[in-house]
Design a protein around this motif. Structure first.
Motif, mmCIF file in Angstrom:
data_model
loop_
_atom_site.group_PDB
_atom_site.id
_atom_site.type_symbol
_atom_site.label_atom_id
_atom_site.label_comp_id
_atom_site.label_asym_id
_atom_site.label_seq_id
_atom_site.Cartn_x
_atom_site.Cartn_y
_atom_site.Cartn_z
ATOM 1 N N GLU A 98 17.515 1.471 -2.492
ATOM 2 C CA GLU A 98 16.432 0.720 -1.852
ATOM 3 C C GLU A 98 15.067 1.317 -2.193
ATOM 4 O O GLU A 98 14.114 0.589 -2.462
ATOM 5 N N GLN A 99 14.958 2.646 -2.167
ATOM 6 C CA GLN A 99 13.698 3.312 -2.499
ATOM 7 C C GLN A 99 13.318 3.044 -3.954
ATOM 8 O O GLN A 99 12.157 2.775 -4.257
ATOM 9 N N LYS A 100 14.305 3.112 -4.841
ATOM 10 C CA LYS A 100 14.034 2.868 -6.259
ATOM 11 C C LYS A 100 13.658 1.415 -6.492
ATOM 12 O O LYS A 100 12.726 1.120 -7.245
ATOM 13 N N ARG A 101 14.367 0.493 -5.855
ATOM 14 C CA ARG A 101 14.071 -0.929 -6.019
ATOM 15 C C ARG A 101 12.647 -1.235 -5.552
ATOM 16 O O ARG A 101 11.910 -1.963 -6.214
ATOM 17 N N LYS A 102 12.251 -0.652 -4.423
ATOM 18 C CA LYS A 102 10.892 -0.865 -3.904
ATOM 19 C C LYS A 102 9.862 -0.344 -4.910
ATOM 20 O O LYS A 102 8.848 -0.995 -5.169
ATOM 21 N N PHE A 103 10.131 0.816 -5.488
ATOM 22 C CA PHE A 103 9.218 1.383 -6.482
ATOM 23 C C PHE A 103 9.111 0.479 -7.703
ATOM 24 O O PHE A 103 8.015 0.145 -8.158
ATOM 25 N N TYR A 104 10.256 0.062 -8.252
ATOM 26 C CA TYR A 104 10.255 -0.743 -9.475
ATOM 27 C C TYR A 104 9.730 -2.163 -9.257
ATOM 28 O O TYR A 104 9.375 -2.832 -10.219
ATOM 29 N N ASP A 105 9.650 -2.605 -8.011
ATOM 30 C CA ASP A 105 9.056 -3.908 -7.691
ATOM 31 C C ASP A 105 7.565 -3.804 -7.376
ATOM 32 O O ASP A 105 6.908 -4.819 -7.181
ATOM 33 N N SER A 106 7.036 -2.595 -7.337
ATOM 34 C CA SER A 106 5.639 -2.395 -6.934
ATOM 35 C C SER A 106 4.661 -2.812 -8.029
ATOM 36 O O SER A 106 4.968 -2.765 -9.226
ATOM 37 N N GLY A 107 3.481 -3.194 -7.609
ATOM 38 C CA GLY A 107 2.424 -3.551 -8.543
ATOM 39 C C GLY A 107 1.989 -2.372 -9.397
ATOM 40 O O GLY A 107 1.669 -2.544 -10.579
ATOM 41 N N ASP A 108 1.979 -1.169 -8.798
ATOM 42 C CA ASP A 108 1.594 0.034 -9.556
ATOM 43 C C ASP A 108 2.543 0.256 -10.730
ATOM 44 O O ASP A 108 2.103 0.571 -11.838
ATOM 45 N N TRP A 109 3.868 0.107 -10.476
ATOM 46 C CA TRP A 109 4.839 0.284 -11.549
ATOM 47 C C TRP A 109 4.660 -0.791 -12.615
ATOM 48 O O TRP A 109 4.656 -0.495 -13.820
#
Length: 111
Positions: free
Chosen positions: A8-19
């Motif tokens: 979940e933490q990784k998915r949130k990161f990879y879905d972020s605008g910054d990424w």
């Protein structure tokens, strides 16, 4: 500091605008070419923005890879110097996800 241990933490990161922004910058910096293939004398580019005959997007060919793993080095998550463009094959190989394709000729008579 943010942790990236769970799915979940990784998915949130990879879905972020910054990424998404840094990923685009890395691909542009790397000329949309796999850097591992390039180191080995080959050229593999991303044509995923092209459409196939059915009018849908082609399969993704290139990904942006964390050289030092996200899970182990969360402080380098968005560090452009810790990122490189890789083709899916090289990325899978680096992560030990090597899939062998069945050889339909393997059991044929040898000439």
């Amino acid at each position: 500091m943010q942790e990236y241990k769970s799915i979940e933490q990784k998915r949130k990161f990879y879905d972020s605008g910054d990424w998404k922004q840094i990923r685009a910058e890395v691909k542009k910096r790397d000329n949309n070419e796999c850097q591992e293939c390039k180191r080995n004398g080959f050229v593999r580019i991303d044509d995923a923005n092209e459409l196939n005959s059915g009018g849908t997007r082609k399969k993704i060919q290139l990904v942006v890879h964390h050289i030092k793993e996200l899970e182990d080095h969360p402080d380098l998550a968005l560090d452009i110097n810790n990122l490189e463009t890789l083709c899916v094959d090289c990325h899978n190989r680096i992560h030990g996800r090597v899939f062998s394709k069945p050889n339909k000729w393997r059991d044929d008579e040898k000439w």
